[in-house]
Design an enzyme around this catalytic site. Structure first.
Site, PDB file in Angstrom:
ATOM      1  N   LYS A  61       0.853  -1.199   0.000  1.00  0.00           N
ATOM      2  CA  LYS A  61       0.000   0.000   0.000  1.00  0.00           C
ATOM      3  C   LYS A  61       0.883   1.243   0.000  1.00  0.00           C
ATOM      4  O   LYS A  61       1.916   1.274   0.680  1.00  0.00           O
ATOM      5  CB  LYS A  61      -0.913  -0.032   1.230  1.00  0.00           C
ATOM      6  CG  LYS A  61      -1.964   1.087   1.262  1.00  0.00           C
ATOM      7  CD  LYS A  61      -2.897   0.926   2.462  1.00  0.00           C
ATOM      8  CE  LYS A  61      -3.954   2.027   2.504  1.00  0.00           C
ATOM      9  NZ  LYS A  61      -4.869   1.878   3.662  1.00  0.00           N
ATOM     10  N   SER A  81      -9.833   1.979   2.758  1.00  0.00           N
ATOM     11  CA  SER A  81      -8.940   2.671   1.841  1.00  0.00           C
ATOM     12  C   SER A  81      -7.922   1.760   1.162  1.00  0.00           C
ATOM     13  O   SER A  81      -7.318   2.162   0.173  1.00  0.00           O
ATOM     14  CB  SER A  81      -8.194   3.777   2.579  1.00  0.00           C
ATOM     15  OG  SER A  81      -7.350   3.208   3.570  1.00  0.00           O
ATOM     16  N   SER A 104     -10.047  -0.258   7.003  1.00  0.00           N
ATOM     17  CA  SER A 104      -9.466  -0.191   5.657  1.00  0.00           C
ATOM     18  C   SER A 104      -8.777  -1.442   5.136  1.00  0.00           C
ATOM     19  O   SER A 104      -8.426  -1.490   3.964  1.00  0.00           O
ATOM     20  CB  SER A 104      -8.481   0.964   5.569  1.00  0.00           C
ATOM     21  OG  SER A 104      -9.185   2.141   5.383  1.00  0.00           O
TER      22      SER A 104
HETATM   23  N1  GLN Z   1     -13.399   4.600   6.033  1.00  0.00           N
HETATM   24  C1  GLN Z   1     -12.412   4.931   6.996  1.00  0.00           C
HETATM   25  C2  GLN Z   1     -12.077   6.399   6.896  1.00  0.00           C
HETATM   26  O1  GLN Z   1     -12.363   6.957   5.896  1.00  0.00           O
HETATM   27  C3  GLN Z   1     -11.232   4.079   6.726  1.00  0.00           C
HETATM   28  C4  GLN Z   1      -9.960   4.537   7.325  1.00  0.00           C
HETATM   29  C5  GLN Z   1      -8.879   3.526   7.339  1.00  0.00           C
HETATM   30  O2  GLN Z   1      -9.041   2.447   7.904  1.00  0.00           O
HETATM   31  N2  GLN Z   1      -7.729   3.900   6.814  1.00  0.00           N
HETATM   32  O3  GLN Z   1     -11.556   7.000   7.770  1.00  0.00           O
END
Ligand code: GLN
Length: 445
Positions: A52, A127, A151
């Site tokens: 990532k 994400s 995420s």
């Molecule tokens: N949907 C969560 C956010 O937007 C996901 C964040 C994450 O786990 N990086 O904050």
């Protein structure tokens, strides 16, 4: 690389490939083997991996899918990269994501969308959408993602792969670009539970470069995958099968519980009474931490600078042009929640609710070995469906976020298809008890 060339135009999982270095590394590993200077007994020897793009990789651009870091060439490796390199894996390239890991659909990448390999008109989740999609599309056997509020697990669920968010403190965060430091964790995304357990046991452990990493022994998770779940006690929170969770997802998860029952596990309906406050609590706390963490991106220390006559204007233009809308929204929300007149009403209150959410889990874990429910309320939604409505997008995280607030580990494993789209089963464990989480996931799988 052949497979990536075949499919990635459609999927969009990779932001950049590192083909020349990867081929050179493969060649040098082959030579080492031929000369008897290395042994391929390590399973990860020569294994291609996707990373990532918020995990720093020395000599390989790390952008967090943001314009502000478009030219950021790290001078060091994240600890997880040092560990993987030590095992002679081969980094294939960097994976697409929502900008600074803020999002649930990958639509917040400032470069391009990732598409769900099961249905290209749908989101892969976020994400870590690139990390999940690349494994689902058969481009790499495993990838690393990060999970601050779902995420790793939600994209794994949407793409039909296995994703683990370890206990907070299990894996070093050194070299993970900070979003919300009290919640962020790195974890593996794989095709099988066994692969996942193997990768985690290789990247986990205390790191002197991350003071929040825990000095707690990492078990040999793989050797504990016995398939035996007889007598295991499962709590199923009624909030996880209630309103807001689609009928089909609910039914699919109930079928999965039947499978576990047939293996000798027992389950009761339980409650996580404060989980209904998890979404506002998480978005207040994570945005507050993000507003502080992202202050370092000012065009002076990192990334792309918009050169202006005064320093103030340079900061302002750099951040105005460098950050996307969602990142700005979080910075503004967090700055507001931390401001002196509102701190008690928002940030402090959210911290108190976080404690209540954590206590809900601790109470249940006095009696139950694991807590099980769906990973996400629905299957993958259409690209564009929720982009104009941040609150609906945030609500999609309702089942994953409580886990981050409590700091406990949780995995998402595929548990069936609804209208041709994968559903994820979420298995949540006690602090530092990844072993049981893997054992249950493996028995089910
Ligand atoms: N949907 C969560 C956010 O937007 C996901 C964040 C994450 O786990 N990086 O904050």
């Amino acid at each position: 690389y052949k497979r990536i060339a075949e499919v990635d135009d459609k999927v969009g999982a990779f932001l950049r490939l590192d083909e020349e270095n990867a081929r050179n590394k493969a060649k040098s590993l082959e030579e080492k083997l031929a000369n008897g200077n290395a042994s391929a007994s390590e399973i990860l020897f020569g294994m291609p991996v996707g990373i990532k793009d918020n995990i720093v990789t020395k000599g390989l651009l790390t952008t967090c899918a943001s314009q502000i870091l478009a030219n950021f060439d790290p001078q060091h490796n994240a600890t997880v990269m040092e560990k993987l390199n030590g095992l002679n894996t081969i980094t294939i390239g960097k994976l697409n994501m929502d900008e600074f890991a803020m999002g649930s659909s990958n639509e917040n990448s400032s470069y391009k969308n990732v598409k769900n390999p099961w249905d290209l008109s749908r989101v892969p989740g976020g994400s870590s959408g690139g990390s999940a999609a690349t494994v689902a599309a058969g481009e790499v056997p495993f990838s690393l993602g990060s999970d601050t509020g779902g995420s790793i697990r939600q994209p794994a669920a949407f793409c039909g792969v296995v994703g683990m968010k370890p206990t907070y403190g299990r894996v070093s965060r050194f070299g993970l670009v900070a979003f919300a430091s009290s919640l962020d964790q790195i974890g593996p995304i794989t095709r099988t539970v066994e692969d996942n357990a193997y990768v985690l046991q290789k990247i986990a452990g205390k790191d002197v470069l991350d003071s929040t990493s825990a000095n707690i022994d990492v078990a040999d998770y793989v050797s504990q995958l016995s398939g035996d779940v007889k007598g295991l006690k499962i709590g199923v929170p009624k909030e996880y099968l209630g309103e807001g969770v689609s009928e089909e997802v609910r039914e699919t998860v109930k079928e999965a519980l039947k499978v576990l029952e047939s293996l000798g596990a027992e389950w009761d309906e339980v409650s996580l009474p404060h989980s209904k406050y998890a979404v506002p609590t998480y978005y207040l706390l994570s945005s507050s931490e993000a507003s502080a963490n992202l202050a370092r991106f000012d065009g002076i220390r990192y990334g792309v600078r918009q050169e202006e006559p005064s320093l103030g204007e340079t900061y302002k233009q750099t951040r105005t042009k460098g950050f996307g809308d969602e990142v700005k929204r979080r910075i503004m929300l967090g700055t507001f929640a931390l401001s002196s007149g509102f701190y008690d009403a928002y940030y402090k209150k959210a911290q108190k609710v976080r404690t209540l959410i954590k206590q809900d889990f601790e109470d249940l874990f006095l009696k139950y070995d694991v807590i099980i429910g769906p990973t996400a309320p629905t299957t993958a939604f259409k690209i564009g469906e929720n982009v104009d409505d941040p609150l609906t997008m945030y609500a999609n995280d309702i089942l994953t976020i409580p886990v981050n607030l409590a700091g406990v580990p949780a995995i998402s494993v595929p548990c069936g298809l609804v209208n041709g789209l994968p559903v994820g089963l979420q298995i949540i464990g006690k602090h530092f008890d990844e072993s049981t989480v893997y054992k249950v996931a493996h028995a089910y799988e």
